[in-house]
Design a protein around this motif. Structure first.
Motif, PDB file in Angstrom:
ATOM      1  N   ILE A 251       0.854  -1.196   0.000  1.00 56.65           N
ATOM      2  CA  ILE A 251       0.000   0.000   0.000  1.00 56.65           C
ATOM      3  C   ILE A 251       0.886   1.241   0.000  1.00 56.65           C
ATOM      4  O   ILE A 251       1.928   1.274   0.641  1.00 56.65           O
ATOM      5  N   ILE A 252       0.431   2.267  -0.702  1.00 55.91           N
ATOM      6  CA  ILE A 252       1.063   3.585  -0.635  1.00 55.91           C
ATOM      7  C   ILE A 252       0.088   4.516   0.073  1.00 55.91           C
ATOM      8  O   ILE A 252      -1.062   4.638  -0.327  1.00 55.91           O
ATOM      9  N   ALA A 253       0.564   5.157   1.133  1.00 54.73           N
ATOM     10  CA  ALA A 253      -0.269   6.109   1.871  1.00 54.73           C
ATOM     11  C   ALA A 253      -0.088   7.491   1.250  1.00 54.73           C
ATOM     12  O   ALA A 253       1.037   7.949   1.045  1.00 54.73           O
ATOM     13  N   ASN A 254      -1.192   8.158   0.947  1.00 53.72           N
ATOM     14  CA  ASN A 254      -1.160   9.490   0.341  1.00 53.72           C
ATOM     15  C   ASN A 254      -1.311  10.545   1.427  1.00 53.72           C
ATOM     16  O   ASN A 254      -2.352  10.642   2.046  1.00 53.72           O
ATOM     17  N   GLY A 255      -0.276  11.333   1.635  1.00 48.34           N
ATOM     18  CA  GLY A 255      -0.312  12.400   2.625  1.00 48.34           C
ATOM     19  C   GLY A 255      -0.360  13.747   1.938  1.00 48.34           C
ATOM     20  O   GLY A 255       0.595  14.517   1.988  1.00 48.34           O
ATOM     21  N   TYR A 256      -1.469  14.037   1.278  1.00 49.90           N
ATOM     22  CA  TYR A 256      -1.575  15.245   0.461  1.00 49.90           C
ATOM     23  C   TYR A 256      -1.364  16.527   1.252  1.00 49.90           C
ATOM     24  O   TYR A 256      -0.837  17.497   0.738  1.00 49.90           O
ATOM     25  N   SER A 257      -1.734  16.556   2.513  1.00 51.99           N
ATOM     26  CA  SER A 257      -1.633  17.797   3.279  1.00 51.99           C
ATOM     27  C   SER A 257      -0.227  18.038   3.834  1.00 51.99           C
ATOM     28  O   SER A 257       0.110  19.162   4.170  1.00 51.99           O
ATOM     29  N   GLN A 258       0.581  17.000   3.933  1.00 52.68           N
ATOM     30  CA  GLN A 258       1.920  17.135   4.488  1.00 52.68           C
ATOM     31  C   GLN A 258       2.970  16.818   3.424  1.00 52.68           C
ATOM     32  O   GLN A 258       3.016  15.711   2.903  1.00 52.68           O
ATOM     33  N   THR A 259       3.812  17.788   3.109  1.00 50.64           N
ATOM     34  CA  THR A 259       4.905  17.525   2.178  1.00 50.64           C
ATOM     35  C   THR A 259       6.194  17.372   2.973  1.00 50.64           C
ATOM     36  O   THR A 259       6.319  17.875   4.086  1.00 50.64           O
ATOM     37  N   TYR A 260       7.143  16.682   2.400  1.00 54.96           N
ATOM     38  CA  TYR A 260       8.440  16.483   3.037  1.00 54.96           C
ATOM     39  C   TYR A 260       9.525  16.613   1.978  1.00 54.96           C
ATOM     40  O   TYR A 260       9.266  16.552   0.781  1.00 54.96           O
ATOM     41  N   ASN A 261      10.742  16.810   2.438  1.00 56.53           N
ATOM     42  CA  ASN A 261      11.904  16.844   1.572  1.00 56.53           C
ATOM     43  C   ASN A 261      12.874  15.788   2.078  1.00 56.53           C
ATOM     44  O   ASN A 261      13.608  16.019   3.035  1.00 56.53           O
ATOM     45  N   LYS A 262      12.847  14.614   1.466  1.00 52.38           N
ATOM     46  CA  LYS A 262      13.689  13.494   1.865  1.00 52.38           C
ATOM     47  C   LYS A 262      14.440  12.966   0.658  1.00 52.38           C
ATOM     48  O   LYS A 262      13.894  12.881  -0.449  1.00 52.38           O
ATOM     49  N   CYS A 263      15.690  12.614   0.855  1.00 47.53           N
ATOM     50  CA  CYS A 263      16.557  12.054  -0.191  1.00 47.53           C
ATOM     51  C   CYS A 263      16.682  13.002  -1.378  1.00 47.53           C
ATOM     52  O   CYS A 263      16.767  12.575  -2.530  1.00 47.53           O
ATOM     53  N   GLY A 264      16.668  14.285  -1.119  1.00 51.65           N
ATOM     54  CA  GLY A 264      16.858  15.289  -2.150  1.00 51.65           C
ATOM     55  C   GLY A 264      15.648  15.583  -3.016  1.00 51.65           C
ATOM     56  O   GLY A 264      15.761  16.287  -4.011  1.00 51.65           O
ATOM     57  N   LYS A 265      14.485  15.062  -2.652  1.00 55.58           N
ATOM     58  CA  LYS A 265      13.279  15.289  -3.445  1.00 55.58           C
ATOM     59  C   LYS A 265      12.126  15.661  -2.525  1.00 55.58           C
ATOM     60  O   LYS A 265      12.097  15.278  -1.363  1.00 55.58           O
ATOM     61  N   THR A 266      11.177  16.393  -3.071  1.00 59.25           N
ATOM     62  CA  THR A 266       9.977  16.751  -2.318  1.00 59.25           C
ATOM     63  C   THR A 266       8.872  15.754  -2.665  1.00 59.25           C
ATOM     64  O   THR A 266       8.678  15.410  -3.823  1.00 59.25           O
ATOM     65  N   GLY A 267       8.153  15.294  -1.631  1.00 60.54           N
ATOM     66  CA  GLY A 267       7.076  14.339  -1.850  1.00 60.54           C
ATOM     67  C   GLY A 267       6.031  14.417  -0.762  1.00 60.54           C
ATOM     68  O   GLY A 267       6.156  15.197   0.186  1.00 60.54           O
ATOM     69  N   HIS A 268       5.000  13.592  -0.889  1.00 64.98           N
ATOM     70  CA  HIS A 268       3.966  13.535   0.132  1.00 64.98           C
ATOM     71  C   HIS A 268       3.446  12.113   0.351  1.00 64.98           C
ATOM     72  O   HIS A 268       2.655  11.873   1.237  1.00 64.98           O
ATOM     73  N   ASP A 269       3.884  11.142  -0.460  1.00 72.00           N
ATOM     74  CA  ASP A 269       3.430   9.760  -0.342  1.00 72.00           C
ATOM     75  C   ASP A 269       4.450   8.919   0.422  1.00 72.00           C
ATOM     76  O   ASP A 269       5.650   9.223   0.432  1.00 72.00           O
ATOM     77  N   TRP A 270       3.952   7.847   1.059  1.00 71.63           N
ATOM     78  CA  TRP A 270       4.782   6.958   1.873  1.00 71.63           C
ATOM     79  C   TRP A 270       4.470   5.511   1.513  1.00 71.63           C
ATOM     80  O   TRP A 270       3.313   5.140   1.362  1.00 71.63           O
ATOM     81  N   TYR A 271       5.500   4.678   1.387  1.00 73.55           N
ATOM     82  CA  TYR A 271       5.305   3.236   1.267  1.00 73.55           C
ATOM     83  C   TYR A 271       5.047   2.690   2.666  1.00 73.55           C
ATOM     84  O   TYR A 271       5.783   3.004   3.608  1.00 73.55           O
ATOM     85  N   ILE A 272       4.030   1.875   2.820  1.00 70.94           N
ATOM     86  CA  ILE A 272       3.776   1.225   4.100  1.00 70.94           C
ATOM     87  C   ILE A 272       4.514  -0.106   4.090  1.00 70.94           C
ATOM     88  O   ILE A 272       4.275  -0.964   3.242  1.00 70.94           O
ATOM     89  N   VAL A 273       5.451  -0.251   5.018  1.00 68.94           N
ATOM     90  CA  VAL A 273       6.268  -1.451   5.135  1.00 68.94           C
ATOM     91  C   VAL A 273       6.147  -1.992   6.553  1.00 68.94           C
ATOM     92  O   VAL A 273       5.515  -1.367   7.405  1.00 68.94           O
ATOM     93  N   ARG A 274       6.758  -3.131   6.810  1.00 73.79           N
ATOM     94  CA  ARG A 274       6.718  -3.693   8.152  1.00 73.79           C
ATOM     95  C   ARG A 274       7.439  -2.749   9.118  1.00 73.79           C
ATOM     96  O   ARG A 274       8.580  -2.357   8.890  1.00 73.79           O
ATOM     97  N   GLY A 275       6.752  -2.346  10.152  1.00 69.39           N
ATOM     98  CA  GLY A 275       7.352  -1.479  11.156  1.00 69.39           C
ATOM     99  C   GLY A 275       7.063  -0.002  10.979  1.00 69.39           C
ATOM    100  O   GLY A 275       7.444   0.803  11.813  1.00 69.39           O
TER     101      GLY A 275
END
Length: 107
Positions: A72-96
Motif C-alpha cells: 500500500i502507498i499512503a497518500n499524505g496530500y496535506s503534508q509535504t516532506y523533503n527526503k533524499c533530495g526530493k519533495t514528496g507527500h506519499d509513503w510506502y507502508i512497510v513492516r514497522g
C-alpha cells in the motif's frame, strides 16, 4: 426434498470457490521496493493518523540497497516532506512503519 436441499448446498459450494481464488491476486498487488537513500528512517504515524509525518517517531533505519515489501502507498496530500533530495507527500507502508516514496524505487 432431500435432493432439493443437496442442490442448494451444491450451488453454495460452487460460489465459494471464486472467493478463495481472489486471495492470491491481492498478494500480487504487493511490490518489492529498493531503498535508494543512504540511511532512511522507517517512521510510525502518531496514534489517530494514517500517514506519517517527517517528524514522527523512528522505529528503525534501512540502508541503501535494502529490499522491502510494500502493498500500500499512503497518500499524505496535506503534508509535504523533503527526503533524499526530493519533495514528496506519499509513503510506502512497510513492516514497522512507513518509508518516503522519494527514498525508494520499485524493483
Amino acid at each position: 426434498m432431500a435432493a432439493f436441499g443437496l442442490a442448494i448446498l451444491g450451488a453454495g459450494l460452487a460460489t465459494a470457490a471464486p472467493a478463495q481464488a481472489e486471495v492470491p491476486k491481492r498478494a500480487a498487488a504487493c511490490t518489492t521496493i529498493k531503498i535508494t537513500g543512504k540511511k532512511v528512517a522507517v517512521r510510525m504515524p502518531d496514534s489517530g493518523d494514517t500517514v506519517a509525518d517527517a517528524d514522527d517517531r523512528v522505529t528503525r533505519y534501512v540502508h541503501k540497497g535494502d529490499k522491502l515489501r510494500s502493498c500500500i502507498i499512503a497518500n499524505g496530500y496535506s503534508q509535504t516532506y523533503n527526503k533524499c533530495g526530493k519533495t514528496g507527500h506519499d509513503w510506502y507502508i512497510v513492516r514497522g512503519g512507513q518509508v518516503p516514496v522519494t527514498c525508494a524505487k520499485r524493483v
